[in-house]
Design an enzyme around this catalytic site. Structure first.
Site, PDB file in Angstrom:
ATOM      1  N   SER A   1     -34.476  13.819 -63.965  1.00 45.87           N
ATOM      2  CA  SER A   1     -32.898  14.064 -64.058  1.00 45.87           C
ATOM      3  C   SER A   1     -32.232  15.319 -63.384  1.00 45.87           C
ATOM      4  O   SER A   1     -31.093  15.371 -63.495  1.00 45.87           O
ATOM      5  CB  SER A   1     -32.199  13.598 -65.466  1.00 45.87           C
ATOM      6  OG  SER A   1     -32.921  14.840 -66.461  1.00 45.87           O
TER       7      SER A   1
ATOM      8  N   HIS B   1     -33.052   6.863 -65.143  1.00 47.10           N
ATOM      9  CA  HIS B   1     -32.074   7.244 -64.170  1.00 47.10           C
ATOM     10  C   HIS B   1     -32.431   6.315 -62.907  1.00 47.10           C
ATOM     11  O   HIS B   1     -31.783   6.489 -61.803  1.00 47.10           O
ATOM     12  CB  HIS B   1     -32.210   8.737 -63.899  1.00 47.10           C
ATOM     13  CG  HIS B   1     -31.317   9.631 -64.639  1.00 47.10           C
ATOM     14  ND1 HIS B   1     -30.078   9.672 -64.714  1.00 47.10           N
ATOM     15  CD2 HIS B   1     -31.795  10.286 -65.696  1.00 47.10           C
ATOM     16  CE1 HIS B   1     -29.766  10.328 -65.394  1.00 47.10           C
ATOM     17  NE2 HIS B   1     -30.694  10.868 -66.316  1.00 47.10           N
TER      18      HIS B   1
ATOM     19  N   LYS C   1     -27.106   4.376 -69.361  1.00 44.42           N
ATOM     20  CA  LYS C   1     -26.902   5.200 -68.082  1.00 44.42           C
ATOM     21  C   LYS C   1     -26.234   4.245 -67.084  1.00 44.42           C
ATOM     22  O   LYS C   1     -24.843   3.610 -67.241  1.00 44.42           O
ATOM     23  CB  LYS C   1     -27.796   5.878 -67.542  1.00 44.42           C
ATOM     24  CG  LYS C   1     -28.400   6.961 -68.511  1.00 44.42           C
ATOM     25  CD  LYS C   1     -29.638   7.779 -67.998  1.00 44.42           C
ATOM     26  CE  LYS C   1     -29.642   8.839 -69.040  1.00 44.42           C
ATOM     27  NZ  LYS C   1     -30.771   9.287 -69.467  1.00 44.42           N
TER      28      LYS C   1
HETATM   29  C1  PLP Z   1     -31.459   9.780 -70.854  1.00 45.55           C
HETATM   30  C2  PLP Z   1     -32.786   9.703 -70.853  1.00 45.55           C
HETATM   31  C3  PLP Z   1     -33.286   9.017 -72.054  1.00 45.55           C
HETATM   32  C4  PLP Z   1     -32.393   8.581 -73.173  1.00 45.55           C
HETATM   33  O1  PLP Z   1     -31.680   7.503 -73.019  1.00 45.55           O
HETATM   34  P1  PLP Z   1     -30.622   7.074 -74.062  1.00 45.55           P
HETATM   35  O2  PLP Z   1     -30.593   5.505 -73.879  1.00 45.55           O
HETATM   36  O3  PLP Z   1     -29.485   7.900 -74.075  1.00 45.55           O
HETATM   37  O4  PLP Z   1     -31.159   7.406 -75.386  1.00 45.55           O
HETATM   38  C5  PLP Z   1     -34.595   8.807 -72.102  1.00 45.55           C
HETATM   39  N1  PLP Z   1     -35.474   9.121 -71.036  1.00 45.55           N
HETATM   40  C6  PLP Z   1     -35.036   9.456 -70.027  1.00 45.55           C
HETATM   41  C7  PLP Z   1     -35.844   9.814 -68.894  1.00 45.55           C
HETATM   42  C8  PLP Z   1     -33.501   9.888 -69.867  1.00 45.55           C
HETATM   43  O5  PLP Z   1     -33.126  10.327 -68.487  1.00 45.55           O
END
Ligand code: PLP
Length: 393
Positions: free
Chosen positions: A181, A209, A240
């Site tokens: 990310s 992502h 996301k």
């Molecule tokens: C954002 C993210 C999460 C968390 O996801 P949520 O649904 O917001 O809890 C988990 N793993 C990765 C790799 C992320 O980028």
């Protein structure tokens, strides 16, 4: 000395070292333009890749779900909280991902806390990319398995570490983010699959992502690298690109059946609410029908990244809509972000410890909700401030 004095001291330390996070309040729905602290600004920092967070179809389905099912699930999934909607979401997700089955959770974070400790425990070994997401790290720690970090995106190093544990009697799990990310680079998952097969290790990818971004119509990293059936567990988030909230894991039928019995957040924390689930189903339906939004996301990404590089900015190794504008030291990144905000652009500065020292940046998140004129506006402001601060000529 009060017993909670450490709290104040730690807050002061964070402020002194420039690590204190000032949380901004959004006063409008998510979109290309949002209202922050009373000001309309171009939004370049949300994960709303496809605009689903405020999509009319998702909103309509959420409202209908409230009328039909109410607002709360009333229980954990295993007691009385599994509604028709949860089943429908899981069936549609499995189909969309080309997997046998899927299981949904309250968030992506929770999914990692649920899945990893259910798979491995004391006496087992986890091989984890050194830059993996916090929720993977916490899931690994919670499992009590031995954690072996391998060098970021380095299949050779993974192989070396697996070789060291060749005679180890416990289970082995290889886990990685799909898309990282902070830099937007993609894990060499095809190589990991080869190496893991050699050492009989379980493979797991967290595609938070990559979901809605990579692969055919946003089916994710496994689809983009043609690895269907070769990665044992695919974790995804619904918060996301999918625009709502929640997480899930896709895998073989028996694995999902096992997780229904063993995954603690599934057993001990209430299910996701009906409107959230209904909205997530709508997102899957839209992506199943058409890749229009994903194509626009990539058109925007290619346009912005080409132009920002032409201006002389360094955007690192990104292969996705995540666009790090590398600025060096943290104070420059912070100043850059402040000036952008004054000019009407909301873009986050990220520094140590989230990224290494000397690699501070502004992270620009491109979305399908942006129009070309929005991106041109951003490019113009980046050029202006870049020159003012001596980042570009
Ligand atoms: C954002 C993210 C999460 C968390 O996801 P949520 O649904 O917001 O809890 C988990 N793993 C990765 C790799 C992320 O980028």
């Amino acid at each position: 000395m009060g017993k909670l004095d450490f709290v104040k001291e730690e807050i002061e330390r964070l402020k002194k070292e420039g690590l204190y996070v000032n949380i901004k309040t959004i006063e409008s729905p998510q979109g290309a333009w949002i209202k922050v602290d009373g000001k309309e600004v171009l939004n370049l920092c949300s994960n709303n890749y496809l605009g689903f967070a405020n999509h009319p179809v998702l909103k309509e389905r959420a409202k209908r779900a409230i009328d039909e099912f109410g607002v709360g699930p009333g229980a954990v999934r295993t007691i009385a909280g599994t509604m028709k909607l949860h089943r429908e979401l899981e069936e549609k997700l499995a189909k969309f991902k080309g997997a046998e089955a899927a299981l949904s959770f309250q968030s992506g974070f929770n999914t990692n806390l649920a899945v990893i400790p259910a798979l491995v425990g004391r006496g087992d070994v986890i091989f984890s990319d050194e830059l993996n997401h916090a929720s993977i790290i916490d899931g690994c720690r919670l499992s009590r398995a031995e954690i072996v970090r391998f060098k970021h995106a380095d299949p050779q190093d993974l192989k070396k570490k697996l070789e060291e544990y060749k005679e180890h009697p416990g289970k082995k799990l290889v886990v990685t983010d799909g898309v990282f990310s902070m830099d937007g680079d993609v894990a060499p998952l095809d190589k990991y699959v080869e190496v893991a097969e050699e050492y009989d290790a379980i493979t797991m990818v967290d595609d938070a992502h990559g979901e809605g971004v990579l692969g055919n119509s946003g089916r994710g990293i496994v689809d983009s690298l043609k690895l269907h059936g070769k990665v044992d567990l695919e974790v995804g988030t619904l918060s996301k690109a999918f625009g709502v909230v929640g997480g899930y894991v896709a895998a073989k039928k028996e694995v999902i059946e096992y997780l229904r019995q063993k995954a603690r957040p599934f057993l001990f924390s209430s299910a996701v609410t009906p409107p959230d689930v209904a909205a997530a189903i709508a997102a899957v339906d839209i992506l199943t029908e058409s890749d229009k939004l994903v194509v626009k996301l990539w058109d925007n990404t290619n346009y912005f990244q080409t132009e920002i590089k032409n201006l002389g900015f360094d955007i690192g190794e990104t292969e996705t809509p995540i666009t790090p504008i590398m600025l060096g030291e943290a104070p420059i990144a912070q100043e850059f972000s402040k000036r952008l905000f004054k000019e009407g652009i909301f873009a986050q500065a990220i520094g140590y410890p989230t990224v290494p020292k000397g690699k501070a940046r502004i992270r620009v998140m491109i979305s399908a909700v942006h129009e070309k004129k929005d991106l041109d506006f951003a490019l113009e402001k980046f050029a202006k401030i870049g020159k003012e601060l001596g980042v570009i000529e």
